[in-house]
Design a protein around this motif. Sequence first.
Motif, PDB file in Angstrom:
ATOM      1  N   HIS A  13     -15.905  10.130  37.427  1.00 37.04           N
ATOM      2  CA  HIS A  13     -16.735   8.915  37.548  1.00 37.04           C
ATOM      3  C   HIS A  13     -16.333   7.951  36.441  1.00 37.04           C
ATOM      4  O   HIS A  13     -16.704   8.116  35.283  1.00 37.04           O
ATOM      5  CB  HIS A  13     -18.224   9.262  37.438  1.00 37.04           C
ATOM      6  CG  HIS A  13     -19.131   8.083  37.659  1.00 37.04           C
ATOM      7  ND1 HIS A  13     -20.053   8.034  38.679  1.00 37.04           N
ATOM      8  CD2 HIS A  13     -19.252   6.907  36.998  1.00 37.04           C
ATOM      9  CE1 HIS A  13     -20.705   6.868  38.630  1.00 37.04           C
ATOM     10  NE2 HIS A  13     -20.236   6.171  37.605  1.00 37.04           N
ATOM     11  N   HIS A  15     -15.043   3.630  35.618  1.00 41.47           N
ATOM     12  CA  HIS A  15     -15.013   2.249  36.109  1.00 41.47           C
ATOM     13  C   HIS A  15     -13.752   1.582  35.594  1.00 41.47           C
ATOM     14  O   HIS A  15     -13.734   1.028  34.504  1.00 41.47           O
ATOM     15  CB  HIS A  15     -16.267   1.503  35.658  1.00 41.47           C
ATOM     16  CG  HIS A  15     -17.529   2.149  36.140  1.00 41.47           C
ATOM     17  ND1 HIS A  15     -17.990   1.985  37.420  1.00 41.47           N
ATOM     18  CD2 HIS A  15     -18.383   3.005  35.550  1.00 41.47           C
ATOM     19  CE1 HIS A  15     -19.095   2.691  37.583  1.00 41.47           C
ATOM     20  NE2 HIS A  15     -19.359   3.326  36.462  1.00 41.47           N
ATOM     21  N   HIS A 301     -24.528  10.989  38.481  1.00 43.74           N
ATOM     22  CA  HIS A 301     -25.362  11.066  37.266  1.00 43.74           C
ATOM     23  C   HIS A 301     -26.396  12.196  37.345  1.00 43.74           C
ATOM     24  O   HIS A 301     -26.383  13.078  36.512  1.00 43.74           O
ATOM     25  CB  HIS A 301     -26.027   9.735  36.891  1.00 43.74           C
ATOM     26  CG  HIS A 301     -25.065   8.575  36.906  1.00 43.74           C
ATOM     27  ND1 HIS A 301     -23.907   8.588  36.162  1.00 43.74           N
ATOM     28  CD2 HIS A 301     -25.057   7.395  37.589  1.00 43.74           C
ATOM     29  CE1 HIS A 301     -23.245   7.458  36.377  1.00 43.74           C
ATOM     30  NE2 HIS A 301     -23.908   6.729  37.249  1.00 43.74           N
ATOM     31  N   ASP A 363     -18.126   8.141  32.996  1.00 45.28           N
ATOM     32  CA  ASP A 363     -18.768   6.849  33.221  1.00 45.28           C
ATOM     33  C   ASP A 363     -18.173   5.766  32.308  1.00 45.28           C
ATOM     34  O   ASP A 363     -18.801   4.747  32.064  1.00 45.28           O
ATOM     35  CB  ASP A 363     -20.284   6.932  33.018  1.00 45.28           C
ATOM     36  CG  ASP A 363     -21.051   5.880  33.810  1.00 45.28           C
ATOM     37  OD1 ASP A 363     -20.445   5.226  34.679  1.00 45.28           O
ATOM     38  OD2 ASP A 363     -22.250   5.700  33.552  1.00 45.28           O
TER      39      ASP A 363
HETATM   40 ZN   LIG Z   1     -21.032   4.504  36.547  1.00 43.30          ZN
END
Ligand SMILES: [Zn+2]
Length: 448
Positions: A13, A15, A301, A363
């Motif tokens: 996960h 970005h 999450h 994340d």
């Molecule tokens: Zn995220």
Amino acid sequence: MGGRALPGLTDAHIHLESLARMRIEVELGPARSLEDALARISRHAAKLPPDAWIVGRGWYNDAWRDPRFPDRRSLDEAGGGRPAFLVRKDAHSAWVSSAALAAAGIERGTADPPGGAIDRDAGGEATGIVRENGVDVVRRVTPRPTDQQMDAAMSAALRDLSRLGITSVHSMDRPVAFASLSRLHARRPLPVRVTWNLPGARLEHAERLGLRGGVGDDHLRIWGVKAFLDGSLGSRTAEMLDGSGMPVLPQAELVELARRCAAADLSLCLHAIGDGAVRRALNALEPLVGVSRRWRPRIEHAQCVDPADVPRFRRAGVIASMQPVHAVADRDLADREWPDRVSCAYAWRALQDAGAVLAFGSDAPVEPADPLLGLDAATSWRRRAGWYPELALTPAQALRAYTVGAAYAVGMEDRLGRLRPGLLCDLTIVDDGRVAATVVGGEITWRR
Ligand SMILES: [Zn+2]
């Protein structure tokens, strides 16, 4: 080269778009106070033409001496009156200047968008903080970087990931990131394998194209759809079973979205942080269990899971896509915000024991992408910190979540995740607690 060879580590996960943009925009992550943030903004603004937008991210008022949310007046001053759009660390709110509010058409009487908020003072004036879908109202009018800027930044971001020992990522971004990756990949195979998930708002385009999960090659492929059910702990918008928080996708729409994704052969990644959002995700996904062999729905999450819902992950075939470093960063906040739920928070061990497949990531840029930090956070950190140590995983379990679990989550378990003849040769070589080299498809992508 010495050291221990692990199967290549995946960040399940991440970005990439934000990681790339951080190199083009003002980075407020290191700011320790409002004054510090404003000084960084002034320095950045001084390099810009008078009417250019100030774009940035990473501010985090919870870490400031005075944790109150900032306002537009200080930003107007620091930015010399320029339009400014500054996304909070968790991306669930933004700090915007008066000129940015004007550019977005936000005035005194403007109504809040559905699933979003425009904060106002006692007199009804916008304060300069917008939340959830309110962020998009301003983002929409914010100028984009050029392709060239984006590609250079994306390339540098991928290089950094290789240096951290990462061989694959599952990226959650908007099409601008895919476009950049696609241009880079046309020149040479990407040094980090990217499985890209498209935003829920783009599903219609994918359906019309007949785009199915797995299209692409082993270096760049499309797999699923990402959608948000709630906000975040830090922005106080996580949807909780006690009724607090901010649901951003109504249940009927979620059920319909899941049905369409399954029919289109695209998996579904549901962002759910609060125990209420996690339950809604499971409710929507449970009826689809076994719909196809390639259906790999995941909850992103899953930071707070009601104990009654823990066994439902396995039953519904739902992957728990978690980011161990969040626990380290959020510990104090979770103790404060979820006083009687915190024993169910970041509960990877409980999910593992109940038979759920775990896929771990970072994340990033919300947290650092370093997978060795993540492995530590999932295992020995909980004991060292004395924070619900019974929820710690064994090192072997944590490693599985970064390798086999992550590969399974995107339907690549026949090619990735283990050191076995016939599989793609992706390795992370660790020596003395540090990454010594990274290998993707038998090619060294980084060495110390
Ligand atoms: Zn995220």
